[in-house]
Design an enzyme around this catalytic site. Structure first.
Site, PDB file in Angstrom:
ATOM      1  N   LYS A 119       0.568   8.940  11.415  1.00 41.97           N
ATOM      2  CA  LYS A 119      -0.872   8.795  11.623  1.00 41.97           C
ATOM      3  C   LYS A 119      -1.557  10.163  11.671  1.00 41.97           C
ATOM      4  CE  LYS A 119      -1.852   4.351  11.974  1.00 41.97           C
ATOM      5  NZ  LYS A 119      -2.891   3.698  11.155  1.00 41.97           N
ATOM      6  N   ILE A 156       0.855  -1.192   0.000  1.00 42.04           N
ATOM      7  CA  ILE A 156       0.000   0.000   0.000  1.00 42.04           C
ATOM      8  C   ILE A 156       0.890   1.240   0.000  1.00 42.04           C
ATOM      9  CG2 ILE A 156      -1.684   1.330   1.320  1.00 42.04           C
ATOM     10  CD1 ILE A 156      -2.841  -1.297   2.310  1.00 42.04           C
ATOM     11  N   TYR A 204       5.862   6.841  13.792  1.00 40.73           N
ATOM     12  CA  TYR A 204       4.553   6.211  13.614  1.00 40.73           C
ATOM     13  C   TYR A 204       3.431   7.191  13.948  1.00 40.73           C
ATOM     14  CZ  TYR A 204       0.596   3.092  14.560  1.00 40.73           C
ATOM     15  OH  TYR A 204      -0.645   2.497  14.589  1.00 40.73           O
TER      16      TYR A 204
END
Length: 315
Positions: free
Chosen positions: A144, A49, A140
Protein backbone atom coordinates in the site's frame (compact mmCIF):
# COMPACT_ATOMS: atom_id res chain seq x y z
CA UNK A 1 -19.82 13.86 -12.36
CA UNK A 2 -19.21 10.30 -13.53
CA UNK A 3 -17.33 8.04 -11.12
CA UNK A 4 -15.59 4.71 -11.68
CA UNK A 5 -15.55 2.53 -8.57
CA UNK A 6 -13.18 -0.44 -8.57
CA UNK A 7 -13.93 -3.30 -6.21
CA UNK A 8 -17.54 -2.17 -6.28
CA UNK A 9 -18.93 -5.48 -5.02
CA UNK A 10 -16.77 -5.49 -1.89
CA UNK A 11 -17.68 -4.46 1.66
CA UNK A 12 -16.85 -0.77 1.16
CA UNK A 13 -17.59 -0.66 -2.56
CA UNK A 14 -21.18 -1.87 -2.27
CA UNK A 15 -21.94 0.73 0.40
CA UNK A 16 -20.25 3.43 -1.67
CA UNK A 17 -22.25 2.84 -4.85
CA UNK A 18 -25.49 2.68 -2.86
CA UNK A 19 -24.72 6.06 -1.28
CA UNK A 20 -23.88 7.45 -4.71
CA UNK A 21 -27.24 6.27 -6.01
CA UNK A 22 -28.95 8.03 -3.10
CA UNK A 23 -27.12 11.25 -4.00
CA UNK A 24 -27.92 10.98 -7.69
CA UNK A 25 -24.33 10.35 -8.80
CA UNK A 26 -23.59 8.15 -11.82
CA UNK A 27 -21.36 5.19 -11.01
CA UNK A 28 -19.57 2.76 -13.30
CA UNK A 29 -18.65 -0.33 -11.29
CA UNK A 30 -15.55 -2.33 -12.16
CA UNK A 31 -15.58 -5.90 -10.83
CA UNK A 32 -13.43 -8.99 -11.30
CA UNK A 33 -16.31 -11.12 -12.61
CA UNK A 34 -19.74 -10.25 -13.97
CA UNK A 35 -22.07 -9.21 -11.16
CA UNK A 36 -25.22 -7.18 -10.65
CA UNK A 37 -24.59 -4.52 -8.01
CA UNK A 38 -27.42 -2.60 -6.40
CA UNK A 39 -27.04 1.12 -7.05
CA UNK A 40 -24.62 0.83 -9.98
CA UNK A 41 -25.50 2.74 -13.13
CA UNK A 42 -23.28 0.36 -15.11
CA UNK A 43 -21.28 -2.74 -14.19
CA UNK A 44 -18.13 -3.69 -16.13
CA UNK A 45 -16.13 -6.91 -15.84
CA UNK A 46 -12.37 -6.26 -15.83
CA UNK A 47 -10.96 -9.57 -14.62
CA UNK A 48 -7.83 -9.53 -12.49
CA UNK A 49 -6.14 -6.23 -11.69
CA UNK A 50 -2.45 -6.10 -12.54
CA UNK A 51 0.03 -4.32 -14.82
CA UNK A 52 -1.67 -5.80 -17.91
CA UNK A 53 -5.31 -4.85 -17.23
CA UNK A 54 -6.80 -2.83 -20.09
CA UNK A 55 -8.85 0.03 -18.64
CA UNK A 56 -9.26 2.13 -21.80
CA UNK A 57 -12.91 1.36 -22.51
CA UNK A 58 -13.86 1.39 -18.83
CA UNK A 59 -12.38 4.87 -18.33
CA UNK A 60 -14.17 6.57 -21.21
CA UNK A 61 -16.21 9.53 -19.94
CA UNK A 62 -15.05 9.10 -16.33
CA UNK A 63 -14.25 12.16 -14.20
CA UNK A 64 -13.15 10.49 -10.95
CA UNK A 65 -11.84 7.03 -10.05
CA UNK A 66 -12.31 5.69 -6.52
CA UNK A 67 -9.90 2.77 -6.33
CA UNK A 68 -10.94 0.19 -3.73
CA UNK A 69 -9.96 -3.06 -5.44
CA UNK A 70 -6.90 -4.65 -3.87
CA UNK A 71 -5.31 -7.83 -2.69
CA UNK A 72 -6.30 -7.54 0.94
CA UNK A 73 -4.61 -8.55 4.16
CA UNK A 74 -5.36 -12.21 4.96
CA UNK A 75 -4.93 -14.13 8.22
CA UNK A 76 -3.65 -17.33 6.58
CA UNK A 77 -1.38 -16.48 3.66
CA UNK A 78 -1.11 -19.10 0.90
CA UNK A 79 1.19 -17.36 -1.61
CA UNK A 80 4.76 -18.63 -1.80
CA UNK A 81 5.98 -15.02 -2.04
CA UNK A 82 3.35 -12.84 -0.33
CA UNK A 83 5.07 -9.52 -1.04
CA UNK A 84 5.30 -10.28 -4.76
CA UNK A 85 1.62 -11.26 -4.81
CA UNK A 86 0.60 -8.04 -3.07
CA UNK A 87 2.80 -5.95 -5.34
CA UNK A 88 1.31 -7.44 -8.50
CA UNK A 89 -2.16 -6.19 -7.63
CA UNK A 90 -1.70 -3.31 -5.21
CA UNK A 91 1.35 -1.66 -6.73
CA UNK A 92 1.62 -2.61 -10.42
CA UNK A 93 -2.15 -2.83 -10.83
CA UNK A 94 -2.72 0.55 -9.22
CA UNK A 95 0.06 2.24 -11.17
CA UNK A 96 -1.32 0.82 -14.44
CA UNK A 97 -4.83 2.08 -13.66
CA UNK A 98 -3.56 5.54 -12.72
CA UNK A 99 -1.49 5.95 -15.88
CA UNK A 100 -4.40 4.90 -18.09
CA UNK A 101 -6.72 7.18 -16.14
CA UNK A 102 -4.44 10.14 -16.70
CA UNK A 103 -4.20 9.31 -20.43
CA UNK A 104 -8.02 9.11 -20.62
CA UNK A 105 -8.43 12.59 -19.15
CA UNK A 106 -9.67 11.52 -15.72
CA UNK A 107 -9.35 14.46 -13.33
CA UNK A 108 -8.93 12.73 -9.97
CA UNK A 109 -8.13 9.35 -8.43
CA UNK A 110 -9.05 8.63 -4.82
CA UNK A 111 -6.97 5.75 -3.48
CA UNK A 112 -8.09 3.77 -0.45
CA UNK A 113 -4.86 2.78 1.25
CA UNK A 114 -4.51 1.52 4.84
CA UNK A 115 -3.42 2.74 8.26
CA UNK A 116 -0.93 -0.12 8.07
CA UNK A 117 1.22 2.29 6.03
CA UNK A 118 1.81 4.19 9.28
CA UNK A 119 2.49 1.04 11.31
CA UNK A 120 0.90 -1.63 13.44
CA UNK A 121 0.43 0.14 16.78
CA UNK A 122 0.76 3.45 18.58
CA UNK A 123 2.26 4.44 21.91
CA UNK A 124 -0.08 5.85 24.53
CA UNK A 125 -1.10 9.41 23.68
CA UNK A 126 0.59 9.38 20.26
CA UNK A 127 -2.01 8.87 17.54
CA UNK A 128 -0.92 8.32 13.95
CA UNK A 129 -0.84 11.42 11.73
CA UNK A 130 -0.43 11.99 8.02
CA UNK A 131 3.07 13.46 8.44
CA UNK A 132 4.47 10.50 10.40
CA UNK A 133 7.32 8.60 8.79
CA UNK A 134 5.67 5.52 7.21
CA UNK A 135 6.51 2.25 8.94
CA UNK A 136 4.65 -0.59 7.20
CA UNK A 137 5.58 -3.95 8.68
CA UNK A 138 3.83 -6.62 6.61
CA UNK A 139 3.59 -7.29 2.85
CA UNK A 140 0.11 -5.75 2.64
CA UNK A 141 1.18 -2.51 4.33
CA UNK A 142 4.38 -2.33 2.28
CA UNK A 143 2.45 -2.75 -0.97
CA UNK A 144 0.00 0.00 0.00
CA UNK A 145 2.85 2.40 0.79
CA UNK A 146 4.61 1.60 -2.49
CA UNK A 147 1.33 2.20 -4.34
CA UNK A 148 0.95 5.59 -2.68
CA UNK A 149 4.45 6.57 -3.80
CA UNK A 150 3.75 5.43 -7.36
CA UNK A 151 0.56 7.51 -7.45
CA UNK A 152 2.36 10.64 -6.30
CA UNK A 153 4.97 10.14 -9.05
CA UNK A 154 2.22 9.81 -11.65
CA UNK A 155 0.48 12.90 -10.32
CA UNK A 156 3.69 14.89 -10.71
CA UNK A 157 4.27 13.57 -14.23
CA UNK A 158 0.71 13.87 -15.58
CA UNK A 159 -1.30 16.33 -13.49
CA UNK A 160 -3.72 13.64 -12.31
CA UNK A 161 -5.14 14.72 -8.95
CA UNK A 162 -4.46 12.03 -6.38
CA UNK A 163 -6.08 11.76 -2.94
CA UNK A 164 -4.94 9.11 -0.47
CA UNK A 165 -7.23 7.86 2.32
CA UNK A 166 -5.87 5.59 5.07
CA UNK A 167 -8.64 4.05 7.19
CA UNK A 168 -8.17 1.95 10.32
CA UNK A 169 -10.49 -1.01 11.02
CA UNK A 170 -13.74 -0.52 9.10
CA UNK A 171 -16.93 -1.92 10.64
CA UNK A 172 -20.57 -1.88 9.62
CA UNK A 173 -23.40 -4.13 8.41
CA UNK A 174 -21.90 -7.15 6.68
CA UNK A 175 -18.47 -6.79 8.30
CA UNK A 176 -16.31 -9.91 8.20
CA UNK A 177 -13.05 -11.05 9.77
CA UNK A 178 -12.13 -10.36 13.38
CA UNK A 179 -14.97 -7.91 13.98
CA UNK A 180 -17.52 -10.48 12.84
CA UNK A 181 -15.98 -13.01 15.21
CA UNK A 182 -16.28 -10.48 18.03
CA UNK A 183 -19.97 -10.07 17.25
CA UNK A 184 -20.49 -13.83 17.44
CA UNK A 185 -18.62 -14.13 20.74
CA UNK A 186 -20.72 -11.42 22.40
CA UNK A 187 -23.95 -12.81 20.95
CA UNK A 188 -23.17 -16.27 22.30
CA UNK A 189 -22.18 -14.96 25.73
CA UNK A 190 -18.69 -16.50 25.58
CA UNK A 191 -16.45 -15.16 28.38
CA UNK A 192 -13.24 -13.46 27.28
CA UNK A 193 -10.13 -12.76 29.44
CA UNK A 194 -9.81 -9.12 28.36
CA UNK A 195 -11.02 -7.05 31.33
CA UNK A 196 -7.41 -6.11 32.22
CA UNK A 197 -6.70 -4.62 28.77
CA UNK A 198 -6.37 -0.82 28.76
CA UNK A 199 -5.53 -0.10 25.14
CA UNK A 200 -7.09 2.47 22.80
CA UNK A 201 -8.13 1.78 19.22
CA UNK A 202 -9.62 3.94 16.49
CA UNK A 203 -12.34 2.60 14.21
CA UNK A 204 -14.26 3.99 11.27
CA UNK A 205 -17.87 3.15 10.56
CA UNK A 206 -18.58 2.07 6.98
CA UNK A 207 -21.00 4.95 6.36
CA UNK A 208 -18.46 7.45 7.69
CA UNK A 209 -15.72 6.13 5.40
CA UNK A 210 -18.05 6.28 2.39
CA UNK A 211 -18.97 9.87 3.26
CA UNK A 212 -15.29 10.81 3.51
CA UNK A 213 -14.45 9.16 0.18
CA UNK A 214 -17.17 11.07 -1.64
CA UNK A 215 -15.96 14.32 -0.10
CA UNK A 216 -12.40 13.51 -1.21
CA UNK A 217 -13.70 12.84 -4.71
CA UNK A 218 -15.20 16.31 -5.03
CA UNK A 219 -13.56 18.83 -2.68
CA UNK A 220 -11.04 21.08 -4.48
CA UNK A 221 -8.72 21.24 -1.45
CA UNK A 222 -8.33 17.45 -1.33
CA UNK A 223 -6.14 17.24 -4.44
CA UNK A 224 -2.67 15.93 -3.64
CA UNK A 225 -3.49 15.23 0.01
CA UNK A 226 -3.35 12.21 2.30
CA UNK A 227 -6.01 11.81 4.98
CA UNK A 228 -6.47 9.54 7.97
CA UNK A 229 -10.14 8.96 8.85
CA UNK A 230 -11.84 7.64 11.98
CA UNK A 231 -15.05 8.01 13.96
CA UNK A 232 -13.18 10.27 16.37
CA UNK A 233 -13.95 8.19 19.48
CA UNK A 234 -11.34 5.66 20.56
CA UNK A 235 -12.17 2.67 22.76
CA UNK A 236 -10.38 -0.16 24.53
CA UNK A 237 -11.05 -3.74 23.50
CA UNK A 238 -13.16 -4.55 26.59
CA UNK A 239 -15.10 -1.29 26.19
CA UNK A 240 -15.82 -2.15 22.57
CA UNK A 241 -17.14 -5.54 23.66
CA UNK A 242 -19.33 -3.90 26.30
CA UNK A 243 -20.72 -1.46 23.76
CA UNK A 244 -21.45 -4.26 21.33
CA UNK A 245 -23.26 -6.05 24.14
CA UNK A 246 -25.29 -2.93 24.86
CA UNK A 247 -26.26 -2.68 21.18
CA UNK A 248 -27.36 -6.32 21.32
CA UNK A 249 -29.25 -5.89 24.57
CA UNK A 250 -27.09 -8.43 26.38
CA UNK A 251 -24.01 -8.14 28.59
CA UNK A 252 -20.54 -8.77 27.23
CA UNK A 253 -18.74 -11.26 29.45
CA UNK A 254 -15.14 -10.24 30.18
CA UNK A 255 -12.94 -11.30 33.09
CA UNK A 256 -9.55 -10.32 34.46
CA UNK A 257 -6.37 -11.92 33.13
CA UNK A 258 -2.84 -10.45 33.03
CA UNK A 259 -2.00 -9.25 29.48
CA UNK A 260 1.43 -10.89 29.81
CA UNK A 261 -0.27 -14.26 30.19
CA UNK A 262 -2.40 -13.60 27.10
CA UNK A 263 0.73 -12.75 25.10
CA UNK A 264 2.35 -15.99 26.24
CA UNK A 265 -0.72 -17.93 25.18
CA UNK A 266 -0.57 -16.22 21.79
CA UNK A 267 3.04 -17.27 21.28
CA UNK A 268 2.35 -20.84 22.34
CA UNK A 269 -0.60 -21.18 19.97
CA UNK A 270 0.97 -19.33 17.04
CA UNK A 271 -1.61 -16.54 17.29
CA UNK A 272 0.57 -13.69 18.48
CA UNK A 273 -0.66 -11.35 15.74
CA UNK A 274 -4.32 -11.85 16.69
CA UNK A 275 -3.56 -11.37 20.39
CA UNK A 276 -1.56 -8.21 19.75
CA UNK A 277 -4.50 -6.70 17.88
CA UNK A 278 -6.67 -7.29 20.94
CA UNK A 279 -4.11 -5.92 23.39
CA UNK A 280 -2.27 -3.18 21.50
CA UNK A 281 -3.28 0.41 20.77
CA UNK A 282 -3.79 1.92 17.34
CA UNK A 283 -5.04 5.49 17.43
CA UNK A 284 -5.67 7.75 14.45
CA UNK A 285 -5.73 11.55 14.42
CA UNK A 286 -8.36 12.51 11.84
CA UNK A 287 -8.03 16.22 12.50
CA UNK A 288 -6.54 17.07 9.10
CA UNK A 289 -9.56 16.05 7.00
CA UNK A 290 -11.86 17.76 9.49
CA UNK A 291 -9.90 21.02 9.31
CA UNK A 292 -9.13 21.12 5.59
CA UNK A 293 -12.34 19.69 4.14
CA UNK A 294 -14.77 20.41 6.98
CA UNK A 295 -15.55 16.70 7.28
CA UNK A 296 -17.72 15.62 10.18
CA UNK A 297 -18.53 11.89 10.51
CA UNK A 298 -22.30 11.61 10.04
CA UNK A 299 -22.54 8.65 12.42
CA UNK A 300 -21.14 8.32 15.96
CA UNK A 301 -19.72 5.12 17.42
CA UNK A 302 -22.87 4.16 19.33
CA UNK A 303 -25.07 4.43 16.26
CA UNK A 304 -22.47 2.70 14.09
CA UNK A 305 -22.39 -0.28 16.42
CA UNK A 306 -26.19 -0.40 16.51
CA UNK A 307 -26.32 -0.43 12.71
CA UNK A 308 -23.65 -3.14 12.59
CA UNK A 309 -25.51 -5.35 15.07
CA UNK A 310 -28.80 -4.81 13.21
CA UNK A 311 -27.11 -5.75 9.95
CA UNK A 312 -25.64 -8.93 11.41
CA UNK A 313 -29.06 -9.99 12.71
CA UNK A 314 -30.65 -9.37 9.33
CA UNK A 315 -28.35 -11.83 7.58
Amino acid sequence: MSVLVTGANGFVGAALVEKMRERGLASRCAVRAAAQIDGCSESVEVGGINARTDWRTVLQGIDVVIHLAARVHVMEESAADPLAAFREVNVAGTENLARQAAAAGVKRLVYVSSIKVNGEETAEGHAFREDDVPLPQDPYGISKWEAEQALHRIATETGLEVVIVRPPLVYGPGVKGNFAQMLKVVQRGIPLPLASVHNQRSLVYLGNLVDALLLCATHPAAAGQTYLVSDGEDVSTPELLRRLGKAMGRPARVFLCPPALLKLAGRLTGKSDQVERLLGSLQVDSGKIRRELGWVPPCDLARGLQETVAGSRAK
